[in-house]
Scaffold this motif. Structure first.
Motif, mmCIF file in Angstrom:
data_model
loop_
_atom_site.group_PDB
_atom_site.id
_atom_site.type_symbol
_atom_site.label_atom_id
_atom_site.label_comp_id
_atom_site.label_asym_id
_atom_site.label_seq_id
_atom_site.Cartn_x
_atom_site.Cartn_y
_atom_site.Cartn_z
ATOM 1 N N PRO A 122 -0.101 -16.736 8.498
ATOM 2 C CA PRO A 122 0.614 -15.592 9.070
ATOM 3 C C PRO A 122 1.088 -14.655 7.964
ATOM 4 C CG PRO A 122 1.407 -17.672 9.995
ATOM 5 C CD PRO A 122 0.543 -18.027 8.835
ATOM 6 N N ARG A 123 1.266 -13.405 8.295
ATOM 7 C CA ARG A 123 1.758 -12.428 7.317
ATOM 8 C C ARG A 123 3.130 -12.835 6.809
ATOM 9 N NH1 ARG A 123 4.177 -7.369 10.671
ATOM 10 N NH2 ARG A 123 4.775 -6.816 8.560
ATOM 11 N N GLN A 124 3.441 -12.360 5.612
ATOM 12 C CA GLN A 124 4.668 -12.803 4.968
ATOM 13 C C GLN A 124 5.285 -11.663 4.170
ATOM 14 O OE1 GLN A 124 4.192 -16.240 2.319
ATOM 15 N NE2 GLN A 124 5.859 -17.191 3.446
ATOM 16 N N ALA A 125 6.596 -11.628 4.110
ATOM 17 C CA ALA A 125 7.328 -10.665 3.288
ATOM 18 C C ALA A 125 7.903 -11.397 2.082
ATOM 19 C CB ALA A 125 8.441 -10.008 4.098
ATOM 20 N N PHE A 126 8.193 -10.634 1.023
ATOM 21 C CA PHE A 126 8.706 -11.235 -0.208
ATOM 22 C C PHE A 126 9.925 -10.457 -0.709
ATOM 23 C CE2 PHE A 126 4.198 -12.178 0.035
ATOM 24 C CZ PHE A 126 4.159 -13.535 -0.243
ATOM 25 N N ARG A 127 10.907 -11.205 -1.167
ATOM 26 C CA ARG A 127 12.107 -10.575 -1.714
ATOM 27 C C ARG A 127 11.771 -9.802 -2.994
ATOM 28 N NH1 ARG A 127 15.021 -14.458 -1.158
ATOM 29 N NH2 ARG A 127 16.328 -13.780 0.561
ATOM 30 N N LYS A 128 10.847 -10.325 -3.769
ATOM 31 C CA LYS A 128 10.445 -9.679 -5.025
ATOM 32 C C LYS A 128 8.990 -9.229 -4.932
ATOM 33 C CE LYS A 128 13.555 -12.359 -8.048
ATOM 34 N NZ LYS A 128 13.606 -13.279 -9.232
ATOM 35 N N ASN A 129 8.680 -8.399 -3.944
ATOM 36 C CA ASN A 129 7.293 -7.939 -3.848
ATOM 37 C C ASN A 129 6.970 -7.075 -5.071
ATOM 38 O OD1 ASN A 129 7.025 -4.951 -3.308
ATOM 39 N ND2 ASN A 129 8.371 -5.423 -1.580
ATOM 40 N N GLN A 130 5.722 -7.082 -5.447
ATOM 41 C CA GLN A 130 5.293 -6.430 -6.696
ATOM 42 C C GLN A 130 4.501 -5.150 -6.439
ATOM 43 O OE1 GLN A 130 5.997 -8.119 -10.114
ATOM 44 N NE2 GLN A 130 7.529 -8.420 -8.506
ATOM 45 N N LEU A 131 4.733 -4.558 -5.287
ATOM 46 C CA LEU A 131 4.018 -3.334 -4.941
ATOM 47 C C LEU A 131 4.529 -2.146 -5.746
ATOM 48 C CD1 LEU A 131 3.782 -3.900 -1.125
ATOM 49 C CD2 LEU A 131 1.841 -3.397 -2.616
ATOM 50 N N MET A 132 3.613 -1.488 -6.418
ATOM 51 C CA MET A 132 3.954 -0.287 -7.166
ATOM 52 C C MET A 132 3.852 0.944 -6.268
ATOM 53 S SD MET A 132 2.485 0.815 -10.901
ATOM 54 C CE MET A 132 0.795 1.011 -10.326
ATOM 55 N N GLU A 133 2.863 0.931 -5.358
ATOM 56 C CA GLU A 133 2.695 2.054 -4.436
ATOM 57 C C GLU A 133 1.831 1.629 -3.252
ATOM 58 O OE1 GLU A 133 2.589 6.743 -5.052
ATOM 59 O OE2 GLU A 133 0.869 5.741 -5.969
ATOM 60 N N VAL A 134 2.161 2.183 -2.082
ATOM 61 C CA VAL A 134 1.353 2.007 -0.878
ATOM 62 C C VAL A 134 1.013 3.405 -0.368
ATOM 63 C CG1 VAL A 134 1.260 1.118 1.473
ATOM 64 C CG2 VAL A 134 2.455 -0.187 -0.300
ATOM 65 N N ILE A 135 -0.259 3.618 -0.042
ATOM 66 C CA ILE A 135 -0.731 4.945 0.352
ATOM 67 C C ILE A 135 -1.585 4.832 1.604
ATOM 68 C CG2 ILE A 135 -1.971 7.033 -0.368
ATOM 69 C CD1 ILE A 135 -1.731 5.866 -3.293
ATOM 70 N N CYS A 136 -1.312 5.665 2.575
ATOM 71 C CA CYS A 136 -2.178 5.820 3.735
ATOM 72 C C CYS A 136 -2.750 7.229 3.677
ATOM 73 C CB CYS A 136 -1.409 5.622 5.039
ATOM 74 S SG CYS A 136 -2.429 5.867 6.511
ATOM 75 N N GLN A 137 -4.072 7.346 3.787
ATOM 76 C CA GLN A 137 -4.721 8.658 3.747
ATOM 77 C C GLN A 137 -5.699 8.787 4.905
ATOM 78 O OE1 GLN A 137 -8.150 9.913 1.182
ATOM 79 N NE2 GLN A 137 -6.566 11.009 0.035
ATOM 80 N N LEU A 138 -5.655 9.933 5.563
ATOM 81 C CA LEU A 138 -6.582 10.225 6.646
ATOM 82 C C LEU A 138 -7.346 11.502 6.292
ATOM 83 C CD1 LEU A 138 -3.570 9.346 8.142
ATOM 84 C CD2 LEU A 138 -5.248 8.954 9.961
ATOM 85 N N ARG A 139 -8.663 11.381 6.205
ATOM 86 C CA ARG A 139 -9.522 12.534 5.886
ATOM 87 C C ARG A 139 -10.114 13.099 7.176
ATOM 88 N NH1 ARG A 139 -10.868 13.740 0.799
ATOM 89 N NH2 ARG A 139 -10.125 12.346 -0.842
ATOM 90 N N PHE A 140 -10.298 14.426 7.195
ATOM 91 C CA PHE A 140 -10.799 15.103 8.385
ATOM 92 C C PHE A 140 -11.726 16.244 7.964
ATOM 93 C CE2 PHE A 140 -6.469 16.337 7.170
ATOM 94 C CZ PHE A 140 -6.647 17.674 6.824
#
Length: 263
Positions: free
Chosen positions: A6-24
């Motif tokens: 199952p998906r999991q969350a972390f207290r010390k996640n190491q994500l530098m950036e999350v990006i969602c992009q939609l091209r049209f």
């Protein structure tokens, strides 16, 4: 490579950036004038505004033996940021994106995306989306996770490490080792994956000499995605991203990031 947990969350996640992009398909109205109507719809959440001109790389045209480089017209990239700068909406004549440098969970990110995406659809009425993408850039810091001195082969699965997975290879003696691959996933998704050690340079901050492990998962769907199905496409990409991420890390790295309850 993939985890069925199952998906999991972390207290010390190491994500530098999350990006969602939609091209049209290109909308010339966006290039012709500043998106004032669009800004009014999102200005409460994204009050900071900047715009910059960008010159795409020259295009190679012609036949073998008679190639020429053709300059491409400049595009304007409009950016709308939250007051603290951690959320950024970018709009050009060919794409809209949302980027976050302080990611907590998918529900929060999706909620933040709702406003600019709805405003874009209302203002510009795109025919469809040519590409829907979701990108997670992790930079694992052994210093932040109290893992200094632990080799990366104890933190990441061997398929992401290349030569660094070998016990007789010293990290300090390896000047470069990275993996770049593209793979088909379930549900019509694809993923471009970059993995390997690297340095991080942050503008305006002192030089960071720590060697991080970068795991950059860029997931996307191509083809003509109907506008009313774009939310479902992003949800599918998110689910695949979770499976890919959890399959990349070892139990030792998972524990160091301090798992929270399963979501």
């Amino acid at each position: 490579m993939f985890s069925q947990e199952p998906r999991q969350a972390f207290r010390k996640n190491q994500l530098m950036e999350v990006i969602c992009q939609l091209r049209f398909p290109e909308i010339l109205t966006i290039a012709a004038k500043a998106p004032a109507d669009f800004q009014e719809l999102i200005r409460g959440d994204y009050p900071q505004y900047t715009a910059r001109k960008e010159a795409p790389a020259p295009k190679l045209t012609g036949a073998p033996g008679n190639f020429t480089l053709q300059n491409q017209p400049e595009t304007i990239n409009y950016q709308f940021a939250s007051a603290d700068g951690t959320w950024r909406v970018n709009l050009t004549s060919k794409f809209i994106s949302l980027a976050c440098s302080r990611y907590t969970n998918w529900e929060d990110f999706a909620q933040k995306l709702d406003l600019p995406l709805a405003a874009f659809i209302k203002t510009y009425k795109p025919a469809y989306f040519e590409r829907v993408g979701l990108r997670y850039i992790n930079a694992f810091s052994r210093k932040q996770l109290d893992l200094e001195g632990v080799p990366f082969r104890e933190l990441l699965q061997p398929c992401y490490l290349g030569i660094l997975a070998e016990e007789d290879v010293q990290e300090t003696a390896t000047t470069r080792s990275s993996l770049d691959t593209e793979v088909n996933l379930r549900g019509g998704c694809r993923a471009k994956i970059h993995a390997g050690p690297g340095m991080i340079r942050r503008p305006g901050k002192a030089e960071d000499k720590e060697v991080y492990f970068i795991l950059d998962n860029d997931l996307f769907m191509s083809g003509n995605v109907p506008v009313n199905l774009s939310t479902g496409a992003m949800q599918t990409l998110h689910q695949q991203a979770d499976s890919l991420f959890l399959g990349a890390i070892t139990d030792r790295l998972r524990d160091a990031m301090e798992p929270l309850e399963y979501l």
